[in-house]
Scaffold this motif. Sequence first.
Motif, PDB file in Angstrom:
ATOM      1  N   ASN A   1       3.608   0.258   9.633  1.00  0.00           N
ATOM      2  CA  ASN A   1       4.052  -1.026   8.800  1.00  0.00           C
ATOM      3  C   ASN A   1       3.715  -2.520   9.073  1.00  0.00           C
ATOM      4  O   ASN A   1       3.207  -3.235   8.365  1.00  0.00           O
TER       5      ASN A   1
ATOM      6  N   CYS B   1       0.193  -2.572   7.599  1.00  0.00           N
ATOM      7  CA  CYS B   1       0.322  -2.742   5.979  1.00  0.00           C
ATOM      8  C   CYS B   1       0.461  -3.988   5.948  1.00  0.00           C
ATOM      9  O   CYS B   1       0.030  -4.786   4.962  1.00  0.00           O
TER      10      CYS B   1
ATOM     11  N   THR C   1      -2.364  -6.322   6.529  1.00  0.00           N
ATOM     12  CA  THR C   1      -3.550  -6.065   5.486  1.00  0.00           C
ATOM     13  C   THR C   1      -2.987  -6.831   4.095  1.00  0.00           C
ATOM     14  O   THR C   1      -4.032  -7.278   3.176  1.00  0.00           O
TER      15      THR C   1
ATOM     16  N   PHE D   1       5.211  -6.292   0.166  1.00  0.00           N
ATOM     17  CA  PHE D   1       5.564  -4.960   1.442  1.00  0.00           C
ATOM     18  C   PHE D   1       6.771  -4.351   1.129  1.00  0.00           C
ATOM     19  O   PHE D   1       6.517  -3.075   1.337  1.00  0.00           O
TER      20      PHE D   1
ATOM     21  N   LEU E   1       5.824  -1.776  -1.463  1.00  0.00           N
ATOM     22  CA  LEU E   1       5.068  -0.615  -0.956  1.00  0.00           C
ATOM     23  C   LEU E   1       5.898   0.483  -0.039  1.00  0.00           C
ATOM     24  O   LEU E   1       5.691   1.541  -0.127  1.00  0.00           O
ATOM     25  N   THR E   2       6.656  -0.317   0.628  1.00  0.00           N
ATOM     26  CA  THR E   2       7.423   0.317   1.619  1.00  0.00           C
ATOM     27  C   THR E   2       8.833   0.632   1.447  1.00  0.00           C
ATOM     28  O   THR E   2       9.478   1.820   2.120  1.00  0.00           O
TER      29      THR E   2
END
Length: 328
Positions: free
Chosen positions: A106, A109, A112, A174, A177-178
């Motif tokens: 995480n 991620c 990034t 974030f 995506l998670t």
Amino acid sequence: MTYLFIQHTLRLYEIIGAAFLLAATLGQVTLLTLGLWRPDWMHGLLIRLQRLLNNLTTRFQRRNILEASWAEITADEFTEAARAIVAHPTRLWRTLAIALFAHALNLACLFTLFLAFHQTVSLGVLVAGYAMGMLFLIVSITPQGIGVVEGVMTLVFTSLMVPPTQSAVVSLAFRGLTFWLPLLIGFILLRRVKTFSAVVSNQDGEQDYRLAAEFTALIGLLNLLSALVPNLPEPVRVIEQYAPLGVNQAGRVIAGLAGVALLLLAGGLWRRVRIAYWLTIVFLAISIVSIIFNRQDLMVAVVSLVLAAWLTYLRPRFERPPVLIDPS
């Protein structure tokens, strides 16, 4: 939290959230310890806790929040868990390693995403924002921290000198995506699993309540971000040319207050609380007006209007008590 303290950006709400998490963790450790060495003490403690909670809730809801067998079942579960930890310590360390690896993914991620939006951050900033997000994922009053996690991460990154626009976009991306993307995929795939088909069809539209709560929290978050982050894009500026400055500033304040209210009311919608339903309708109406005078984001106003119409359609379900389903 140490990094935030050194940077002089540690806030009271972060300390309170951490205190709640610490208390919950110590409580579980205490129950596991008692389950291993003194299971009878733990059973008696849970019985007293059950009586206390039921006495408190009966004064407001006139019904027991915990069933009569709750203390016995919970005591057995903690006792079995404590014995399993002692019997298989290597599995405990393996589970811990997997959990830490998931957090590392995480963080990678999140880093990034910062690079994708041309923003460099230090390891301290990255860990502080992520840790506060995970903290309020656990202690938040909304399911899975919907709305709260995104707002907290944005505030933490902004307090650490990350530009507000990048803070908001990275935090939302974030969580998309998670959380939101896996939630959408799981929602689609779960309906195809035969094991859950009977349960889903017998829960009196439970998915409708959950989706209503999630979208309410999302709209609340958008209102809050529009008030906290003044650099968000403005698709339409027609009204701003004619509205006085005071009205625009007041619109931002009202949008922020309406956003906080919607975030808090999302949990009530999830539990089918009738007063939460009516308050959500009121604050959605306030939200639509404030969005127009705040950032002129007509798309959010349209989504808020659609949610208000959907909640109006669901009104008969909120007028009757939820149906209790026998797990067996």
